[in-house]
Motif scaffolding. Structure first.
Motif, PDB file in Angstrom:
ATOM      1  N   HIS A 150      28.112  23.211  39.621  1.00 31.71           N
ATOM      2  CA  HIS A 150      28.613  24.392  38.911  1.00 31.71           C
ATOM      3  C   HIS A 150      30.137  24.381  38.964  1.00 31.71           C
ATOM      4  O   HIS A 150      30.729  24.088  40.013  1.00 31.71           O
ATOM      5  CB  HIS A 150      28.103  25.677  39.571  1.00 31.71           C
ATOM      6  CG  HIS A 150      26.652  25.943  39.316  1.00 31.71           C
ATOM      7  ND1 HIS A 150      26.139  27.224  39.269  1.00 31.71           N
ATOM      8  CD2 HIS A 150      25.614  25.113  39.094  1.00 31.71           C
ATOM      9  CE1 HIS A 150      24.839  27.161  39.031  1.00 31.71           C
ATOM     10  NE2 HIS A 150      24.501  25.889  38.928  1.00 31.71           N
ATOM     11  N   LEU A 151      30.774  24.718  37.860  1.00 22.11           N
ATOM     12  CA  LEU A 151      32.219  24.915  37.813  1.00 22.11           C
ATOM     13  C   LEU A 151      32.476  26.390  37.559  1.00 22.11           C
ATOM     14  O   LEU A 151      31.980  26.970  36.595  1.00 22.11           O
ATOM     15  CB  LEU A 151      32.858  24.057  36.728  1.00 22.11           C
ATOM     16  CG  LEU A 151      34.391  24.082  36.663  1.00 22.11           C
ATOM     17  CD1 LEU A 151      34.929  22.753  36.163  1.00 22.11           C
ATOM     18  CD2 LEU A 151      34.907  25.196  35.757  1.00 22.11           C
ATOM     19  N   ILE A 152      33.267  26.984  38.451  1.00 25.69           N
ATOM     20  CA  ILE A 152      33.486  28.430  38.423  1.00 25.69           C
ATOM     21  C   ILE A 152      34.977  28.720  38.480  1.00 25.69           C
ATOM     22  O   ILE A 152      35.720  28.082  39.231  1.00 25.69           O
ATOM     23  CB  ILE A 152      32.783  29.113  39.611  1.00 25.69           C
ATOM     24  CG1 ILE A 152      31.268  28.915  39.521  1.00 25.69           C
ATOM     25  CG2 ILE A 152      33.113  30.595  39.691  1.00 25.69           C
ATOM     26  CD1 ILE A 152      30.538  29.323  40.776  1.00 25.69           C
ATOM     27  N   ILE A 153      35.426  29.660  37.693  1.00 23.68           N
ATOM     28  CA  ILE A 153      36.760  30.253  37.851  1.00 23.68           C
ATOM     29  C   ILE A 153      36.565  31.575  38.580  1.00 23.68           C
ATOM     30  O   ILE A 153      35.982  32.514  38.052  1.00 23.68           O
ATOM     31  CB  ILE A 153      37.454  30.493  36.501  1.00 23.68           C
ATOM     32  CG1 ILE A 153      37.529  29.196  35.708  1.00 23.68           C
ATOM     33  CG2 ILE A 153      38.840  31.088  36.722  1.00 23.68           C
ATOM     34  CD1 ILE A 153      38.369  28.121  36.343  1.00 23.68           C
ATOM     35  N   LEU A 154      37.024  31.626  39.818  1.00 21.04           N
ATOM     36  CA  LEU A 154      36.784  32.788  40.663  1.00 21.04           C
ATOM     37  C   LEU A 154      38.018  33.683  40.666  1.00 21.04           C
ATOM     38  O   LEU A 154      39.131  33.228  40.934  1.00 21.04           O
ATOM     39  CB  LEU A 154      36.453  32.339  42.081  1.00 21.04           C
ATOM     40  CG  LEU A 154      36.110  33.435  43.087  1.00 21.04           C
ATOM     41  CD1 LEU A 154      34.807  34.113  42.724  1.00 21.04           C
ATOM     42  CD2 LEU A 154      36.034  32.855  44.494  1.00 21.04           C
ATOM     43  N   GLN A 155      37.811  34.978  40.381  1.00 17.45           N
ATOM     44  CA  GLN A 155      38.875  35.986  40.418  1.00 17.45           C
ATOM     45  C   GLN A 155      38.546  36.976  41.531  1.00 17.45           C
ATOM     46  O   GLN A 155      37.792  37.936  41.329  1.00 17.45           O
ATOM     47  CB  GLN A 155      38.974  36.713  39.075  1.00 17.45           C
ATOM     48  CG  GLN A 155      40.050  37.797  39.025  1.00 17.45           C
ATOM     49  CD  GLN A 155      41.446  37.208  39.160  1.00 17.45           C
ATOM     50  OE1 GLN A 155      41.863  36.390  38.361  1.00 17.45           O
ATOM     51  NE2 GLN A 155      42.151  37.616  40.198  1.00 17.45           N
ATOM     52  N   PRO A 156      39.080  36.789  42.765  1.00 17.86           N
ATOM     53  CA  PRO A 156      38.691  37.623  43.910  1.00 17.86           C
ATOM     54  C   PRO A 156      39.046  39.094  43.755  1.00 17.86           C
ATOM     55  O   PRO A 156      38.435  39.943  44.423  1.00 17.86           O
ATOM     56  CB  PRO A 156      39.470  36.997  45.071  1.00 17.86           C
ATOM     57  CG  PRO A 156      39.807  35.614  44.627  1.00 17.86           C
ATOM     58  CD  PRO A 156      39.998  35.709  43.152  1.00 17.86           C
ATOM     59  N   SER A 157      40.014  39.423  42.929  1.00 16.08           N
ATOM     60  CA  SER A 157      40.418  40.827  42.795  1.00 16.08           C
ATOM     61  C   SER A 157      39.368  41.660  42.059  1.00 16.08           C
ATOM     62  O   SER A 157      39.405  42.894  42.116  1.00 16.08           O
ATOM     63  CB  SER A 157      41.762  40.916  42.065  1.00 16.08           C
ATOM     64  OG  SER A 157      41.677  40.345  40.776  1.00 16.08           O
ATOM     65  N   LEU A 158      38.443  40.990  41.362  1.00 16.28           N
ATOM     66  CA  LEU A 158      37.392  41.699  40.649  1.00 16.28           C
ATOM     67  C   LEU A 158      36.233  42.012  41.583  1.00 16.28           C
ATOM     68  O   LEU A 158      36.105  41.409  42.651  1.00 16.28           O
ATOM     69  CB  LEU A 158      36.910  40.874  39.463  1.00 16.28           C
ATOM     70  CG  LEU A 158      37.944  40.588  38.369  1.00 16.28           C
ATOM     71  CD1 LEU A 158      37.344  39.696  37.283  1.00 16.28           C
ATOM     72  CD2 LEU A 158      38.477  41.880  37.772  1.00 16.28           C
ATOM     73  N   PRO A 159      35.362  42.957  41.220  1.00 12.01           N
ATOM     74  CA  PRO A 159      34.180  43.239  42.042  1.00 12.01           C
ATOM     75  C   PRO A 159      33.344  41.978  42.251  1.00 12.01           C
ATOM     76  O   PRO A 159      33.346  41.064  41.417  1.00 12.01           O
ATOM     77  CB  PRO A 159      33.411  44.283  41.206  1.00 12.01           C
ATOM     78  CG  PRO A 159      34.465  44.941  40.365  1.00 12.01           C
ATOM     79  CD  PRO A 159      35.470  43.875  40.066  1.00 12.01           C
ATOM     80  N   LYS A 160      32.640  41.930  43.377  1.00  8.58           N
ATOM     81  CA  LYS A 160      31.955  40.712  43.794  1.00  8.58           C
ATOM     82  C   LYS A 160      30.978  40.199  42.747  1.00  8.58           C
ATOM     83  O   LYS A 160      30.861  38.991  42.525  1.00  8.58           O
ATOM     84  CB  LYS A 160      31.233  40.973  45.117  1.00  8.58           C
ATOM     85  CG  LYS A 160      30.592  39.726  45.711  1.00  8.58           C
ATOM     86  CD  LYS A 160      30.007  40.004  47.081  1.00  8.58           C
ATOM     87  CE  LYS A 160      29.410  38.744  47.699  1.00  8.58           C
ATOM     88  NZ  LYS A 160      28.855  39.016  49.045  1.00  8.58           N
ATOM     89  N   ASP A 183      31.208  40.455  39.613  1.00  4.86           N
ATOM     90  CA  ASP A 183      31.865  40.115  38.345  1.00  4.86           C
ATOM     91  C   ASP A 183      33.012  39.138  38.522  1.00  4.86           C
ATOM     92  O   ASP A 183      33.754  38.887  37.567  1.00  4.86           O
ATOM     93  CB  ASP A 183      32.409  41.386  37.680  1.00  4.86           C
ATOM     94  CG  ASP A 183      31.319  42.402  37.381  1.00  4.86           C
ATOM     95  OD1 ASP A 183      30.222  41.968  36.964  1.00  4.86           O
ATOM     96  OD2 ASP A 183      31.564  43.606  37.572  1.00  4.86           O
ATOM     97  N   ASN A 184      33.175  38.579  39.721  1.00  5.53           N
ATOM     98  CA  ASN A 184      34.386  37.797  39.948  1.00  5.53           C
ATOM     99  C   ASN A 184      34.279  36.342  39.500  1.00  5.53           C
ATOM    100  O   ASN A 184      35.259  35.608  39.529  1.00  5.53           O
ATOM    101  CB  ASN A 184      34.796  37.854  41.430  1.00  5.53           C
ATOM    102  CG  ASN A 184      33.711  37.320  42.358  1.00  5.53           C
ATOM    103  OD1 ASN A 184      32.694  36.804  41.902  1.00  5.53           O
ATOM    104  ND2 ASN A 184      33.944  37.472  43.652  1.00  5.53           N
TER     105      ASN A 184
END
Length: 289
Positions: free
Chosen positions: A24-34, A36-37
């Protein structure tokens, strides 16, 4: 520290991870809710945990998308994300909200970043799980030795006393087929009476479905035979050395017989040995039939 954690959470992270054996390739945005990140996502349909080599390449194909290649398969992700910070291989323990990720257990043949080859040996430190070898705990390199080949020093397969060759003892060498109309073979053994052998060894591979048959006779002292599907050494009318490994199943089996000057006779079938100490000496100074 809390300030470092806040900086980490404001960043974006590109993560490659295995899920049920698929990448899996993921772009993770930690500032968003878990829930939806994970902003963007590629899920390959290629199984990577099959103990085979795979080539993985990730690069920016244009200003607007990334390309992920797994073997001959291509995947695209539309994003303008640039790589401006650290690259982590395995679980990044200094980032607390990524601690739930498991560290990968795998073998890396090579690592190249921006066309520069990375020497992973420079990153091996004491008391770490990173090792300078390329196999798992119970294996020779990437695959078990086959056809009763023996793994030597957890590095390579020894196929010497088998009917196979190649890296994993899978390539069949020249074989001989016998039937009721095939004459037997007679070998004049390379025995020098002036020089005593410390260890006498006979080894051969066999594929058969016979129930009862004589395979080899060594003068009048012993014979190697199949008896109701099992192999045994007949020493005299009432003395036998039996091995309970069935060999008349139509599959390849490796037979090894050894005899040393102390009187120990061993019958080994597919690396399962039985040993008998004789109270008399055997002499191998006549033809082997």
């Amino acid at each position: 520290s809390s300030s470092n954690n806040s900086i980490h959470r404001n960043n974006q992270y590109l993560i490659l991870k295995l899920v049920n054996g698929q990448l899996h390739l993921i772009i993770l945005q930690p500032s968003l809710p878990k829930n939806d990140n994970e902003v963007y996502k590629i899920q390959s349909n290629i199984t990577l945990n099959n103990n085979q080599w795979h080539h993985i390449s990730l690069y920016r194909a244009s200003n607007y998308h990334l390309e992920l290649q797994i073997d001959s398969n291509e995947y695209y992700l539309s994003t303008s994300l640039y790589f401006l910070n650290k690259i982590y291989i395995g679980r990044p323990i200094e980032i607390d909200f990524l601690n739930h990720l498991l560290t990968i257990k795998a073998c890396f043949a090579s690592l190249t970043i921006n066309r520069h080859s990375i020497n992973l040996r420079e990153y091996i430190k004491p008391n770490t799980q990173l090792r300078n070898d390329c196999f798992f705990d119970s294996q020779c390199p990437l695959q078990q030795c086959r056809n009763t080949g023996i793994c030597q020093d957890r590095i390579q397969c020894n196929c010497q006393h088998t009917s196979f060759q190649g890296r994993f003892c899978t390539n069949f060498k020249l074989g001989y087929s016998f039937d009721n109309y095939t004459p037997g073979l007679v070998f004049n053994q390379p025995y020098n009476k002036e020089k005593q052998f410390l260890l006498y060894r006979i080894s051969f591979g066999i594929i058969t479905k016979m129930n009862i048959a004589e395979i080899i006779r060594i003068n009048d002292q012993l014979s190697i035979e199949i008896y109701y599907g099992f192999i045994r050494i007949k020493l005299n009318e009432n003395d036998y050395l039996d091995n309970n490994r069935l060999i008349n199943d139509g599959y390849y089996h490796l037979i090894q017989i050894t005899y040393d000057i102390t009187g120990y006779l061993s019958l080994n079938v597919d690396n399962k040995a039985v040993i008998k100490q004789l109270n008399y000496k055997l002499a191998f100074d006549k033809p082997l039939v």
